[in-house]
Design a protein around this motif. Structure first.
Motif, PDB file in Angstrom:
ATOM      1  N   THR A  65       0.829  -1.203   0.000  1.00 12.76           N
ATOM      2  CA  THR A  65       0.000   0.000   0.000  1.00 12.76           C
ATOM      3  C   THR A  65       0.863   1.251   0.000  1.00 12.76           C
ATOM      4  O   THR A  65       0.569   2.222  -0.718  1.00 12.76           O
ATOM      5  N   GLN A  66       1.925   1.252   0.778  1.00  8.71           N
ATOM      6  CA  GLN A  66       2.831   2.395   0.778  1.00  8.71           C
ATOM      7  C   GLN A  66       3.452   2.602  -0.605  1.00  8.71           C
ATOM      8  O   GLN A  66       3.535   3.736  -1.098  1.00  8.71           O
ATOM      9  N   LEU A  69       0.993   4.241  -2.942  1.00 10.73           N
ATOM     10  CA  LEU A  69       0.851   5.687  -2.789  1.00 10.73           C
ATOM     11  C   LEU A  69       1.971   6.433  -3.522  1.00 10.73           C
ATOM     12  O   LEU A  69       1.715   7.437  -4.199  1.00 10.73           O
ATOM     13  N   TRP A  70       3.194   5.951  -3.405  1.00  6.48           N
ATOM     14  CA  TRP A  70       4.288   6.590  -4.127  1.00  6.48           C
ATOM     15  C   TRP A  70       4.090   6.500  -5.632  1.00  6.48           C
ATOM     16  O   TRP A  70       4.334   7.467  -6.367  1.00  6.48           O
ATOM     17  N   ALA A  72       1.264   6.326  -7.140  1.00  3.00           N
ATOM     18  CA  ALA A  72       0.162   7.240  -7.471  1.00  3.00           C
ATOM     19  C   ALA A  72       0.673   8.665  -7.638  1.00  3.00           C
ATOM     20  O   ALA A  72       0.294   9.372  -8.583  1.00  3.00           O
ATOM     21  N   TRP A  73       1.550   9.101  -6.750  1.00  2.00           N
ATOM     22  CA  TRP A  73       2.050  10.483  -6.819  1.00  2.00           C
ATOM     23  C   TRP A  73       2.932  10.698  -8.054  1.00  2.00           C
ATOM     24  O   TRP A  73       2.847  11.732  -8.717  1.00  2.00           O
ATOM     25  N   SER A 119      -4.355   8.807  -5.136  1.00  2.00           N
ATOM     26  CA  SER A 119      -4.116   8.403  -3.748  1.00  2.00           C
ATOM     27  C   SER A 119      -5.365   7.742  -3.169  1.00  2.00           C
ATOM     28  O   SER A 119      -5.279   6.727  -2.451  1.00  2.00           O
ATOM     29  N   ALA A 122      -5.573   4.215  -4.467  1.00  2.00           N
ATOM     30  CA  ALA A 122      -4.644   3.305  -3.808  1.00  2.00           C
ATOM     31  C   ALA A 122      -5.167   2.892  -2.430  1.00  2.00           C
ATOM     32  O   ALA A 122      -5.145   1.710  -2.059  1.00  2.00           O
ATOM     33  N   LEU A 123      -5.647   3.865  -1.665  1.00  2.00           N
ATOM     34  CA  LEU A 123      -6.192   3.563  -0.344  1.00  2.00           C
ATOM     35  C   LEU A 123      -7.490   2.765  -0.451  1.00  2.00           C
ATOM     36  O   LEU A 123      -7.775   1.923   0.398  1.00  2.00           O
ATOM     37  N   ALA A 181      -9.388  12.131  -0.709  1.00  2.00           N
ATOM     38  CA  ALA A 181      -8.189  11.364  -0.359  1.00  2.00           C
ATOM     39  C   ALA A 181      -7.772  11.633   1.087  1.00  2.00           C
ATOM     40  O   ALA A 181      -7.427  10.708   1.836  1.00  2.00           O
ATOM     41  N   ALA A 185      -7.634   8.896   4.154  1.00  2.00           N
ATOM     42  CA  ALA A 185      -6.377   8.715   4.879  1.00  2.00           C
ATOM     43  C   ALA A 185      -6.574   8.963   6.379  1.00  2.00           C
ATOM     44  O   ALA A 185      -6.026   8.218   7.222  1.00  2.00           O
TER      45      ALA A 185
END
Length: 440
Positions: A65-66, A69-70, A72-73, A119, A122-123, A181, A185
């Motif tokens: 998951t981490q 997120l990267w 996604a950015w 983001s 992804a979450l 998002a 989060a």
């Protein structure tokens, strides 16, 4: 909820003028083509987390998951730069200067939605894969309401706000996407159900191994999404060469179709998670059962929508456009005729997207990409062009071509899922689970 936000944008475009609707529709089509590839890549987060969850690997689910997120950015940055420089490409494809300028206004602020939107995706994949999808729905519904209110305020100039037109619609989408998002989060950070998944620990140091794993699975998923949405973007380009009226009618009919499509799209996502969990746990017969139930139920649901399209086309188009306004008379008549064709291809579209979800749950995205590429671009796109311009069927010919491509994909993907499950079940289930855990 997601499609209601898109529908709100379309309704607000229609309030401006038929020209704004046509240009905004062109901008929305190009945005969808770029963003959908990114969304497809990020969809790998949910699939891989579901497999880890089924295998009992909490640490792997957290790190994936981490990494998601990267990813996604990074993709939001690249996609935004591309969207801001699309004007020469649209002109090259024969779009009118007026439509391209309107599309540019819509795309001015819209790319700022991508960091938040990706983001959120992804979450969403993470929380859905561990069996907690309700927060996603609640936040999405809240975003829908906020999107409507802010759009209406900027279109009408309520509370002394400036009337920003198409640019304002894109700006509102960006604001709402980033707020959604942040809300998801915050929920994940505060709720005790996620305590075993410390997403903030080590977030500043993404794991390259997990990034590579996400990219290997996500790239063909994104490619599949892109070739499918590219087919519809190709249809929009065909409509644009015929004039503003066909393009506006296409945009209205496509929004109606897209609302119905959210039912099999949501089912496909859920089935990917369920099959992924069964696959990670080595429960292959249960994985096959989940896929068969999903495909059958999805086809039945889309048949019901087809009946609505046949019986109530004028009422559906009337949700967007005023039947008494002579400026929209031609757009309404053409949109109604397109819905008659959509009744057929929605059945195929729903079946093929659920079958895709089944195959992705088995950690296979290459099959879906190759089948989609062949059916959409070797059958669907050429057929749409040929029927529209060589058989002189016009806008309805474009949609009949889409229907043919989607029908081929539905049959091919369903057979591919059955073939893969039959071959996998013949092997030893215990060995299958060992291979999944060890190779990942």
């Amino acid at each position: 909820a997601h499609m209601l936000m898109v529908l709100t944008d379309t309704v607000m475009m229609a309030r401006l003028s038929p020209e704004a609707l046509a240009g905004g529709g062109l901008g929305a089509a190009t945005y969808s083509f770029v963003s959908i590839f990114c969304i497809g890549v990020i969809a790998a987060v949910g699939t891989l987390v579901a497999i880890r969850q089924g295998a009992g690997d909490v640490e792997g689910a957290t790190r994936l998951t981490q990494a998601g997120l990267w990813l996604a950015w990074l993709m939001a940055l690249m996609a935004g730069l591309l969207l801001w420089n699309l004007k020469p490409v649209l002109l090259m494809f024969g779009q009118t200067e007026t439509n391209v300028l309107s599309a540019g206004q819509f795309l001015l602020a819209l790319p700022f939605a991508l960091p938040g939107y990706l983001s959120f995706m992804a979450l969403r994949g993470f929380t859905s894969a561990i069996g907690r999808a309700t927060p996603v729905m609640v936040i999405s519904l809240g975003g829908t309401v906020a999107n409507f209110l802010l759009n209406y305020a900027l279109i009408t100039g309520m509370f002394g706000l400036p009337k920003l037109g198409l640019m304002g619609i894109g700006l509102v989408t960006a604001i709402v996407a980033n707020c959604m998002a942040l809300a998801l989060a915050w929920h994940i950070h505060r709720h005790p159900a996620y305590r075993a998944y410390p997403l903030l620990d080590g977030l500043s140091r993404p794991n390259r191994q997990y990034l590579k794993e996400l990219w290997r699975l996500g790239l063909p998923i994104g490619g599949t999404y892109a070739v499918e949405v590219g087919l519809f973007a190709f249809a929009a380009l065909c409509m644009g060469t015929m004039g503003s009226t066909p393009l506006a009618a296409h945009q209205i009919a496509l929004q109606i179709v897209s609302v119905a499509f959210m039912v099999p799209a949501g089912m496909s996502y859920a089935i990917t998670m369920r099959i992924g969990q069964h696959y990670g746990a080595g429960q292959l017969p249960m994985a096959r059962l989940a896929g068969r139930v999903g495909i059958g139920f999805g086809a039945a649901a889309m048949l019901a929508f087809a009946m609505v399209f046949w019986l109530l086309p004028h009422q559906l188009v009337g949700l967007f456009l005023d039947h008494d306004d002579p400026a929209f008379r031609d757009v309404i008549n053409l949109a109604v005729s397109l819905l008659a064709v959509a009744a057929w291809f929605e059945l195929f579209d729903g079946t093929q997207t659920i079958a895709m979800g089944c195959i992705r749950g088995l950690k296979d995205a290459k099959t879906t990409f190759l089948v989609g590429l062949g059916c959409y671009w070797l059958i669907g796109a050429p057929s749409a062009w040929w029927m529209a311009f060589h058989l002189n069927w016009g806008p309805t010919g474009v949609w009949w071509g889409l229907a043919l491509g989607l029908a081929c994909a539905a049959v091919s993907l369903t057979l591919a899922f059955e073939w893969k499950m039959k071959r996998m079940i013949r092997s030893e289930p215990g060995q299958q689970r060992f291979e999944v855990v060890q190779t990942e």
